[in-house]
Structure formats: structure tokens, C-alpha cells
Write an enzyme that holds these catalytic residues in place. Structure first.
Site, PDB file in Angstrom:
ATOM      1  N   ASP A 450       0.866  -1.171   0.000  1.00 44.06           N
ATOM      2  CA  ASP A 450       0.000   0.000   0.000  1.00 44.06           C
ATOM      3  C   ASP A 450       0.910   1.229   0.000  1.00 44.06           C
ATOM      4  O   ASP A 450       1.948   1.226   0.677  1.00 44.06           O
ATOM      5  CB  ASP A 450      -0.894  -0.013   1.236  1.00 44.06           C
ATOM      6  CG  ASP A 450      -1.771   1.225   1.311  1.00 44.06           C
ATOM      7  OD1 ASP A 450      -2.555   1.446   0.383  1.00 44.06           O
ATOM      8  OD2 ASP A 450      -1.625   1.982   2.302  1.00 44.06           O
ATOM      9  N   ASP A 650      -0.931  -0.544   6.425  1.00 46.53           N
ATOM     10  CA  ASP A 650      -0.927  -0.020   7.789  1.00 46.53           C
ATOM     11  C   ASP A 650      -2.255   0.589   8.211  1.00 46.53           C
ATOM     12  O   ASP A 650      -2.369   1.096   9.318  1.00 46.53           O
ATOM     13  CB  ASP A 650       0.165   1.049   7.936  1.00 46.53           C
ATOM     14  CG  ASP A 650      -0.236   2.367   7.286  1.00 46.53           C
ATOM     15  OD1 ASP A 650      -0.941   2.330   6.262  1.00 46.53           O
ATOM     16  OD2 ASP A 650       0.151   3.424   7.814  1.00 46.53           O
ATOM     17  N   ASP A 654      -6.894  -1.305   4.751  1.00 43.13           N
ATOM     18  CA  ASP A 654      -6.043  -2.382   4.240  1.00 43.13           C
ATOM     19  C   ASP A 654      -6.450  -3.742   4.791  1.00 43.13           C
ATOM     20  O   ASP A 654      -5.999  -4.774   4.291  1.00 43.13           O
ATOM     21  CB  ASP A 654      -4.568  -2.132   4.610  1.00 43.13           C
ATOM     22  CG  ASP A 654      -4.028  -0.858   3.988  1.00 43.13           C
ATOM     23  OD1 ASP A 654      -4.434  -0.550   2.850  1.00 43.13           O
ATOM     24  OD2 ASP A 654      -3.218  -0.181   4.633  1.00 43.13           O
TER      25      ASP A 654
END
Length: 768
Positions: A450, A650, A654
């Protein structure tokens, strides 16, 4: 007690009701891995037991059971009736023992068992010396020292061998008896059989019929088995030192400021909300936020990062870390089992107790190997006896074949590697939730990062503003900041902070609506203001002029994220935000490429910005303009191509992608949701640790394979040799004592091979 279960502690297939209990049982008098496997199988058969997790390095069993069908007391009684010392540590707190807690019934069982084994081994070895001198082997070497009190060699050997067998060998005899009661056979059964056969035959030859004796075989087999087991247990318990080291990080006391007075209190008496004083050189006792003062804090024992971190008012501190020079006070926010250190200890213990897929196969193989060994011993005796080699020769071959095939090495091949690997990872700031996650990490072929907060710092700043007349630049930023003021998105916060930096007055919006994955809509001073990406413009049927499109493309090419501002239904301009790339991000991608792992980046940014960031980092695959809800779908698409995929993130959005991936990896600054969903937790805010996790997992898997091949190959070669297949051609016949030494050596070699994992270099920047 109502147990709180988690993905890493109990398999998802286990249905947990509000009444379910999760409890630890500590075992004593379990001396080998195969016996522990027998205990695990027995506990799985108990009515009402839903989950059994065995930690072979600590002789501890974690169980989930239905208290309406069984109870902790019944389980303890069952284990004690089976001959084991046992105590119950009720509740989840058992998973997070305090280094300063009062000792319980079980405390020290591991060291006590090891010490007891060593004492018995030393005494047995001392008594073995004269027994050997009086044995037929000793007389052949020319030793003629007569026994005392006019006894014959056989009678004197009987007197000294009896305490060795009945006292020193009691460990093996008792364990074999317990196995017989369960109608099972294990490693201890084989050793006990060898001892009993040697001793019983010699006693018969001494008192009931004429014949040679081999008390020396019974005594040596007992003594060397004790010595080998002591070495193996010492090595095995050493593999769990990581948890012990972590427990020692928390100080025994804390200085608490109450009513203006500083008082030193036991750590267990610290409460949430207490003001804690930390002096130079002291360890931070619990987690909290600094209220006054500042200092540099060494967090290496938690994150693996060697450089002390500056801490000032408003910043978080973690229990177990070391204050350097300054002094500060902080407000306690997490104590006891809720601290980060306790959660790490819990996670490490659960991972070390979890069973790798290969372990189930090893347990089954070890179980059948016992029967193979017994069959080999019986076959060796019958063949040599029928060939006329004599009873003593046939018994020697039989006992050696039985002893040499003990499957303890097979039983410990996997758990020792898992235990050492998980402990090594914890010291490096890499936490594996369980053995399955560790094995899956070793097979990763593609890592998806990400972007925001993982590859970047997650602290974007406003960099550009392009206003379309008659709107001015300040008016553009002011309107965008007003619309974004209620949003928690990092890009929105950057615009609001940019307006504050320019000292612009930002009126409150009368209404606010977040448009998922696209932007926001608000009413400012009675006028509708929309801030969002190009997809939102398309929804509003607004078209960019060629000039503005070129300028926007240039911003995206500089790795900036452009956002369009619409005021009163008309496009008013563009504001751009940039998020600084983490210094270690390039290294993270490069290290993964070096070990043959492909990389991808997923982001909601427009494709040009995403490709610019990817180009700077060397990332191969770009998944841009992906809505938060679609991240999991992107992971699934890559998995459909046959790839083993890891997702690194994080944030809350996600979590679905982390769950969908073959391995979910939460980076250090991640939210609790991401950490709970992930299979691997990186304590550092450092994506380069991803490669470290893969490297470590591959080494652990390699050690497991090496250990299993060694354990299996050893038995394939050793059993025929012990049976005497080399005797006709080379006159080689293993004595039982040599079989015991080789058996112990095999087990020790598996453990020592696992301990070599501590030398694996995981960090690219800090040599071990």
C-alpha cells in the site's frame, strides 16, 4: 472466564461461544518430543475440547474447551492420573507471564528437569566405570581389578547396575509405563525396552541360568541416554530464550508521582492514568504519552532499530525501552497484559506453540517409526539367533536396533526450527503470528505495498495550487480546506494544514459528505464546494481544458497527487499534495528483487502519480485508482495468476486485503485493525523489514527440511547397521551404548542446526 480468541491463537474453524474457556496447562516429567505428541493426541480426544496447541520447548499446552462438557480440573486430573506433574494457569493472562510474578507450582520445572537429568547422568557414568572393568569386554582388554567383598564380576555388576537402572533409568521406565497405559509406544518405550531386556537377561544369567551377562550394556545405555537427553533438553529449552529475554525487559518497579510525591511501586501496582517518572538510564515501565520533559529513547529491543528516537511532550513511549540522557514524565495508558511488550510476548509464545503443517506428518512418521524399531529389534534377534550367533550376540543386535531408531529427532525437527526462528524474528522486530504464517511467508512470490503510510511517510503536505480566474489561489485553498476540515483522510489534512500555514481563515462547512474513494462535498458560505479526483469530475460531467490537463499531468509526473476543486458547480482549480517517500522504500524493493520476489504498489492515487512513485522506487506493477473496498479484489486477481501474494499495509482500509492475501503484513505504525488481521507484524516503520521477514522464513523452512531429511535419513541408515547387516563383511556390530550415543547425537544435531538460525542476517543495515 470468557476467553478472547484471535486468528493467530485458535484456528478459524473452531467455533468459540461466549462460554468457551482458553487455558494453559504446564506439564512436568515430559522428557521427549514423542511423548509430548502422545499427550497432544490424548487431549484432542477429550470430550468438549475444541483446540489443543502444544509448545514443545516449554512443555506447555494451550486448550480451548467447552466448560459445560469438561473442566480445567478434569483435564488436570486426567494428566496427573496419566503420571504427569501438571498445573493450570487460567485465562489469557497465562500467555503473558510476568518476569516478576510470584513463582507458582510449575515454576522452574524446565531447569529442574534438566538438572535432575544431569545429576542422574553423572552418577550413572561414575558407576559405569567399574561395571565396564568387570564386564567381559573389560576383561578382554586386560582389566583384572577384582570386585570387593569376594563377589563375582557378575554379582558386583548387578549391585551397581541396579541403582543405575531403577534410579537413573526411572525416567525412561516411568514414561514407557505411561505410554503402555495409553496403549501407545514412543521413544521412551524403545529406550526402556533396551534397558529392561539387557538388565533382565543379565539378572537371569546371574541367578537362574548359566550364561554371559551384559550389565555394562544396560548401565551404559541408561547413562548415555541420560547424558544425551540432558544435552537435548538443554538445547531445546535454550531455543525459547527469546521469550525469557523479552520478559526481562520490563523493570520490576516504577516511580509514580501521586499527590506531588514520587513513590517507587511494584510494576503490578501501576494503573492507567498514573503519572510515571523516568530518570536517565532507566527503563520505561509501561506504555503511555509523554506529559513533560524530553529525551532520546532506545527502542531497539522492541523495533530492532539501533538509533535512539527523540521523544517529547505528546509522543508515545513503550514499556521495556531504555531512556538515554534526559528525564521525563508520562501518563500511563496501557499496563499489564495490554502493553506492547506483553502483546509481543503473547504473540511470540503463541507462534512458538503453533504447529507447522510439516509437524503433523513428522508426528505420524515418528509414531510408526517406533513400531518399525521394535519390529527391527525382534527381527534382528530371531535372524541372528537362528543363524547360531548365540543369545548374547542376538540380544546385542536387537537392543541396538531398538535404541538407535528412537524418533525424538523427527519429533523435534520442526518445532525447534520454528521456536528459534520466531524468537530471532522477535529480536529483529518481525513478529510471526503462527507457524503456518511463517511457512507461507517463505513461499511468497509477489509483495503488494500500500502506498500511503507504507512506502511513504503518510504525512502529505500541500505543495501547489493552480487557480482558475476569477478565483484566487488563497480563495481556492480556503474553499478546499473548509470542505476538507471534517475529513480524516491524510490528503485532506494536508490541505487544511496548508491553509493554516498560509494563515488563511477557514470557515466551518454547513454540511459535509464523504464520497468514498473519490473526494468530499460540503457547503461553505452557502455555496457547494467539491474536492476530489478526476473520477469525481467525470461523475459531475466536468471537462478539463487542455492547458489544465497538461499542468495536472506535470504535477502527477513529479509524484504529487492533484485534487480538483469545484465551487458552485464550476471547476475553480487544482491543489496538489505530495507525500514524502520513506528513505528505506527503495532499499525494500531492491532487497525483494535480489531474493527473487516481485513487487507491486496499490493506491487510490491517479495513475500518473502512482507510476511516478513506482518509477522512483523500482516497483514493477502499479495498481492505481483503486478504491479501498477493491484492494482485496486486486490481491485476488494476482492470486488467480498462481502467485503467492503478500499484502503490506498499515491502515483500516487495508484489513480486507491483508486478510485476502496469502500473507498479510502490517507495518509498525499500523492500526490495531491491520495488526489483528495480519499474519506478520513489523515493529519498525520500515518496509525493508518485509524482505527480512521473507529471508528469515526461507531459512527456517530450509532448516525444517534439513532436519526432517537428516532425521529420516539417519534412521534409514542406522537401523540396518544396528541390526548387524555389516557384521558378516566388516565385523561391525554396534554395542547398545554406542547406539544410545548415536541416537542422542542425532537429536542434538537437529537442535543445534536449528540454533544456527540465530546467525541469519535479517537486517541489511545492521550486521548481527
Amino acid at each position: 472466564m470468557t476467553a478472547t480468541t484471535s486468528r493467530e491463537s485458535v484456528p478459524s474453524a473452531v467455533t468459540v461461544s461466549p462460554a468457551t474457556r482458553e487455558t494453559e496447562f504446564h506439564l512436568a516429567d515430559c522428557y521427549d518430543g514423542t511423548e509430548l505428541a502422545d499427550v497432544e493426541r490424548k487431549l484432542r480426544d477429550v470430550d468438549g475440547v475444541m483446540f489443543v496447541g502444544l509448545d514443545r520447548t516449554r512443555s506447555m499446552v494451550r486448550m480451548v474447551f467447552d466448560p459445560r462438557r469438561t473442566s480445567a480440573d478434569q483435564i488436570v486430573a486426567l494428566l496427573k492420573n496419566a503420571g504427569y506433574g501438571c498445573c493450570c494457569a487460567d485465562g489469557r493472562t497465562a500467555l503473558v507471564p510476568s518476569a516478576h510474578a510470584a513463582p507458582n507450582e510449575h515454576a522452574g520445572h524446565g531447569p529442574q528437569m534438566i538438572g535432575d537429568m544431569l545429576r542422574k547422568a553423572i552418577v550413572s557414568l561414575v558407576l559405569l566405570v567399574p561395571i565396564f572393568l568387570w564386564s567381559p569386554v573389560g576383561t578382554r582388554f586386560g582389566f583384572t581389578i577384582p570386585p570387593p567383598f569376594g563377589m563375582t564380576n557378575a554379582l558386583a555388576s548387578f549391585v551397581l547396575t541396579t541403582p543405575i537402572v531403577l534410579w537413573g533409568g526411572w525416567t525412561f521406565l516411568c514414561s514407557a509405563f505411561r505410554s503402555a497405559l495409553r496403549r501407545e509406544a514412543n521413544m521412551m518405550t524403545l529406550i526402556a525396552l533396551g534397558i529392561i531386556v539387557s538388565y533382565a537377561y543379565s539378572v537371569g544369567a546371574t541367578f537362574f541360568f548359566a550364561g554371559d551377562v551384559f550389565y555394562d550394556a544396560a548401565a551404559a545405555l541408561t547413562a548415555f541416554s541420560l547424558l544425551g537427553h540432558w544435552m537435548e533438553m538443554r538445547s531445546r529449552y535454550a531455543t525459547g530464550k527469546a521469550v525469557e529475554a523479552l520478559l526481562k525487559l520490563a523493570p520490576a518497579t516504577a516511580i509514580v508521582r501521586r499527590d506531588g510525591n514520587d513513590t517507587e511501586v511494584p510494576l503490578e501496582d501501576v494503573k492507567v492514568g498514573d503519572e510515571i517518572v523516568v530518570r536517565p538510564g532507566a527503563r520505561v515501565p509501561v506504555d503511555g504519552t509523554i506529559a513533560g520533559g524530553d529525551s532520546y529513547v532506545d527502542e531497539s529491543m522492541i523495533t530492532g532499530e539501533p538509533t535512539p528516537v527523540h521523544k517529547a511532550a505528546g509522543q508515545k513511549v513503550v514499556g521495556g525501552t531504555v531512556n538515554q540522557r534526559g528525564a521525563f514524565t508520562f501518563r500511563a495508558e496501557a499496563v499489564g497484559a495490554d502493553t506492547a511488550l506483553s502483546r509481543i510476548v503473547s504473540m511470540v509464545q503463541e507462534a512458538q506453540a503453533s504447529k507447522a503443517p510439516a509437524q503433523a506428518l513428522a508426528d505420524v512418521a515418528g509414531k510408526y517409526l517406533v513400531y518399525v524399531a521394535i519390529g527391527a529389534g525382534v527381527t534382528a534377534f530371531l535372524v541372528w539367533y537362528l543363524l547360531g550367533a548365540g543369545v548374547l550376540f542376538a540380544l546385542t543386535a536387537a537392543v541396538s536396533a531398538i535404541v538407535i531408531a528412537c524418533p525424538d529427532a523427527l519429533a523435534l525437527a520442526t518445532p525447534t526450527a520454528i521456536t528459534v526462528g520466531v524468537g530471532k524474528g522477535a529480536r529483529e522486530g518481525i513478529l510471526f503470528k503462527n507457524a503456518t504464517a511463517l511457512e507461507a511467508t517463505s513461499k511468497i512470490q509477489m509483495v503488494i505495498f500500500d502506498k500511503t503510510g507504507t512506502l511513504t511517510l503518510g504525512k502529505p503536505t500541500l505543495t501547489d495550487a493552480i487557480a482558475i480566474a476569477p478565483v484566487t489561489e488563497d480563495q481556492l485553498i480556503r474553499a478546499a480546506a473548509s470542505a476538507d476540515a471534517a475529513s480524516e483522510h491524510p490528503l485532506a489534512r494536508a490541505i487544511v494544514e496548508g491553509a493554516a500555514t498560509r494563515k488563511l481563515s477557514v470557515p466551518a462547512a454547513a454540511s459535509f459528505e464523504a464520497i468514498t474513494g473519490k473526494g468530499v462535498r460540503a457547503t461553505v458560505d452557502g455555496i457547494e464546494v467539491v474536492v476530489g479526483n478526476e473520477a469525481l469530475l467525470t461523475d459531475m460531467k466536468l471537462v478539463l481544458t487542455p492547458g489544465l490537463r497538461e499542468r495536472t499531468a506535470a504535477l502527477a509526473g513529479d509524484a504529487k497527487t492533484p485534487m480538483y476543486v469545484v465551487i458552485g458547480g464550476a471547476l475553480a482549480g487544482v491543489v496538489a499534495v505530495a507525500d514524502e517517500i520513506r528513505p528505506s522504500a527503495r532499499d525494500a524493493v531492491a532487497r525483494l528483487r535480489e531474493i527473487g520476489v516481485h513487487t507491486a504498489m496499490v493506491t487510490g492515487d491517479n495513475r500518473r502519480t502512482a507510476e511516478s512513485v513506482a518509477r522512483l522506487l523500482g516497483i514493477e506493477t502499479v495498481l492505481a485508482e483503486v478504491l479501498p473496498a477493491d484492494k482485496a479484489s486486486e490481491v485476488k486477481k494476482l492470486q488467480a495468476q498462481g502467485l503467492n501474494v503478500a499484502m503490506v499495509g498499515d491502515g483500516v482500509n487495508d484489513a480486507p486485503a491483508l486478510a485476502q492475501a496469502d500473507v498479510g503484513i502490517a507495518i509498525g505504525a499500523g492500526t490495531d485493525v491491520a495488526i489483528e488481521t495480519a499474519d506478520v507484524v513489523l515493529m519498525k516503520d520500515d518496509p525493508a523489514s518485509v524482505a527480512g521477514a521473507v529471508i528469515l522464513a526461507r531459512h527456517v523452512r530450509g532448516k525444517i527440511v534439513q532436519n526432517l531429511y537428516w532425521a529420516a535419513g539417519y534412521n534409514v541408515l542406522a537401523i540396518p547397521v544396528a541390526m548387524g547387516v555389516l557384521y558378516p563383511s566388516l565385523k561391525v556390530l554396534l554395542a547398545p551404548e554406542w547406539a544410545a550415543i548415536l541416537m542422542s547425537g542425532s537429536t542434538i544435531s537437529v537442535t543445534l542446526n536449528a540454533l544456527l538460525l540465530n546467525r541469519v542476517r535479517v537486517s541489511a543495515r545492521r550486521p548481527l
